[in-house]
Design an enzyme around this catalytic site. Structure first.
Site, PDB file in Angstrom:
ATOM      1  N   ARG A  98     -10.160  -5.046  17.267  1.00  0.00           N
ATOM      2  CA  ARG A  98      -9.805  -3.987  16.327  1.00  0.00           C
ATOM      3  C   ARG A  98      -8.462  -3.356  16.655  1.00  0.00           C
ATOM      4  NH1 ARG A  98      -9.115  -3.407  11.817  1.00  0.00           N
ATOM      5  NH2 ARG A  98     -11.151  -4.405  11.553  1.00  0.00           N
ATOM      6  N   LYS A 133      10.382  10.209  10.198  1.00  0.00           N
ATOM      7  CA  LYS A 133       9.052  10.419   9.616  1.00  0.00           C
ATOM      8  C   LYS A 133       8.139   9.269  10.028  1.00  0.00           C
ATOM      9  CE  LYS A 133      10.953  13.056   5.776  1.00  0.00           C
ATOM     10  NZ  LYS A 133      11.178  13.108   4.305  1.00  0.00           N
ATOM     11  N   LYS A 165      21.657  19.776   9.739  1.00  0.00           N
ATOM     12  CA  LYS A 165      20.953  19.784   8.463  1.00  0.00           C
ATOM     13  C   LYS A 165      21.128  21.130   7.770  1.00  0.00           C
ATOM     14  CE  LYS A 165      17.594  17.023   8.029  1.00  0.00           C
ATOM     15  NZ  LYS A 165      16.256  16.374   7.982  1.00  0.00           N
ATOM     16  N   GLU A 199      24.437  17.056   6.905  1.00  0.00           N
ATOM     17  CA  GLU A 199      23.767  16.969   5.606  1.00  0.00           C
ATOM     18  C   GLU A 199      24.310  18.046   4.674  1.00  0.00           C
ATOM     19  OE1 GLU A 199      19.174  16.774   5.010  1.00  0.00           O
ATOM     20  OE2 GLU A 199      19.745  18.884   4.800  1.00  0.00           O
ATOM     21  N   ASP A 220      22.213  14.794   0.236  1.00  0.00           N
ATOM     22  CA  ASP A 220      20.763  14.942   0.153  1.00  0.00           C
ATOM     23  C   ASP A 220      20.321  15.337  -1.244  1.00  0.00           C
ATOM     24  OD1 ASP A 220      18.135  15.007   1.310  1.00  0.00           O
ATOM     25  OD2 ASP A 220      18.250  17.197   1.241  1.00  0.00           O
TER      26      ASP A 220
END
Length: 284
Positions: A98, A133, A165, A199, A220
Site C-alpha cells: 500500500r 503548494k 509578494k 510579484e 499575478d
C-alpha cells in the site's frame, strides 16, 4: 533533490505510520516461508514517476525483497503495461504494497498532469513551473514528479531565493518606504548570487520594480491584455512570470502573451492519483 537519504526518511516514516507494530494480518495468515511476486500494472494511461520511491517501500520493509523497475521516470505508459515487479518474502510484499502504491500513484498523477500542461504550451517558449503548494513533507517527491512530466521547479523553499509578494510590498508602502529603494537596500544585504523576484498585481507597479534591477517579475492574476502589455513594457529587462488563474483551458493563451514562465499550483495541489494496481501471486 530526490536523494536516497530523502527517499528513505520519508518512506520509512510512511511505513512506520502504516504498520507501527508490524502487519498482524500477514503475520497471522501468511506462512513465514511463503514468497510472492507483485506486478505494478497500469490501469490507465499516464506518465511514470517514483520508481525509486516504490522500490524503497519494499527494500525498507525487508532487504530480501528484490524490485525491478521496468520503466524510467518520465516514461509514457498505456493500460496493461507492467511498470515494476517486486519479488520476495510474501509477508514483506504484502506489508509494503500500500505504501509503495500510494507514492507511485500520487507521483505519476503529478507527472501526468504536468505533461498535459507542457503539451498545451508547446512551441510558445513558455516554461511550466510548480509552486510551494505541495503536500507538507513531500515537496522533494512532488517536485521530482513535476520534472518527470517535463515541467520545471520554482524555488524549493523560502531559503533559496528572495520573492517579494504583495504582502511584503504592502508592509513597505504602509511604512512610507519607496519600493525601489527598499529593493535596492535588500540587494546590498544579500549575496550577489541570490535571485530576486517581485510579484505585482498592477501594470503601474512595474516601473518602480524595474528601477531596482530585479531578476524576475511575476504578473499575478493579470488579464491576457495586461500580460501582453506587461511583457512589452518589461522588454527583456527581467524574466516575466505569469501566475494565477492558470488551468489547462487557459494556459495556452497565457503562454502566447510572451511570458517566459507560467507557475501552476494545480500541478501539485490538484493532481489526482493515477489508477495503478499491484497484482500479487503468492507461492509456498
Amino acid at each position: 533533490m530526490l536523494t536516497t537519504a530523502v527517499i528513505d526518511r520519508v518512506v520509512a516514516g510512511a511505513l512506520a505510520e502504516d504498520a507501527p507494530w508490524g502487519d498482524i494480518t500477514s503475520e497471522a495468515l501468511i506462512p513465514a516461508e511463503a514468497t510472492a511476486t507483485a506486478e505494478l500494472v497500469a490501469r490507465e494511461p499516464g506518465v511514470f514517476s517514483g520508481g525509486d520511491v516504490f522500490a524503497a517501500a519494499f527494500r525498507l520493509t525487508d532487504p530480501a525483497t528484490e524490485v525491478e523497475v521496468r520503466v524510467a521516470d518520465g516514461t509514457t505508459f498505456a493500460p496493461g503495461d507492467v511498470l515494476a515487479v517486486a519479488t520476495g518474502p510474501a509477508r514483506a510484499v504484502l506489508t509494503a504494497e500500500r505504501i509503495g502504491l500510494n507514492f507511485v500513484q500520487r507521483l505519476s498523477g503529478v507527472a501526468t498532469l504536468t505533461a498535459a500542461y507542457v503539451a498545451a504550451v508547446e512551441g510558445t517558449g513558455a516554461r511550466i513551473v510548480d509552486t510551494r503548494k505541495t503536500t507538507p513533507g513531500l515537496r522533494a517527491f512532488e517536485r521530482h514528479a513535476v520534472r518527470s512530466g517535463g515541467g520545471h521547479n520554482h524555488r524549493f523553499s523560502l531559503s533559496d531565493a528572495v520573492m517579494v509578494k504583495d504582502n511584503h510590498l504592502a508592509v513597505l508602502t504602509r511604512a512610507g518606504l519607496s519600493v525601489t529603494e527598499a529593493l535596492r537596500e535588500a540587494k546590498t544585504r544579500l549575496p550577489h548570487t541570490t535571485h530576486i523576484e517581485v510579484e505585482v498585481d498592477r501594470l503601474d507597479q512595474l516601473d518602480a520594480v524595474l528601477a531596482a534591477g530585479v531578476g524576475t517579475i511575476m504578473l499575478d492574476n493579470f488579464s491576457l491584455e495586461d500580460l501582453r502589455a506587461g511583457v512589452a513594457h518589461i522588454a527583456g529587462r527581467a524574466t516575466v512570470e505569469a501566475s494565477g488563474g492558470v488551468s489547462l483551458d487557459t494556459v495556452r493563451a497565457i503562454a502566447e502573451t510572451g511570458v517566459d514562465v507560467i507557475s501552476v499550483g494545480a500541478l501539485t495541489h490538484s493532481a489526482r492519483a493515477l489508477d495503478l494496481g499491484l497484482d500479487i501471486d503468492i507461492a509456498g
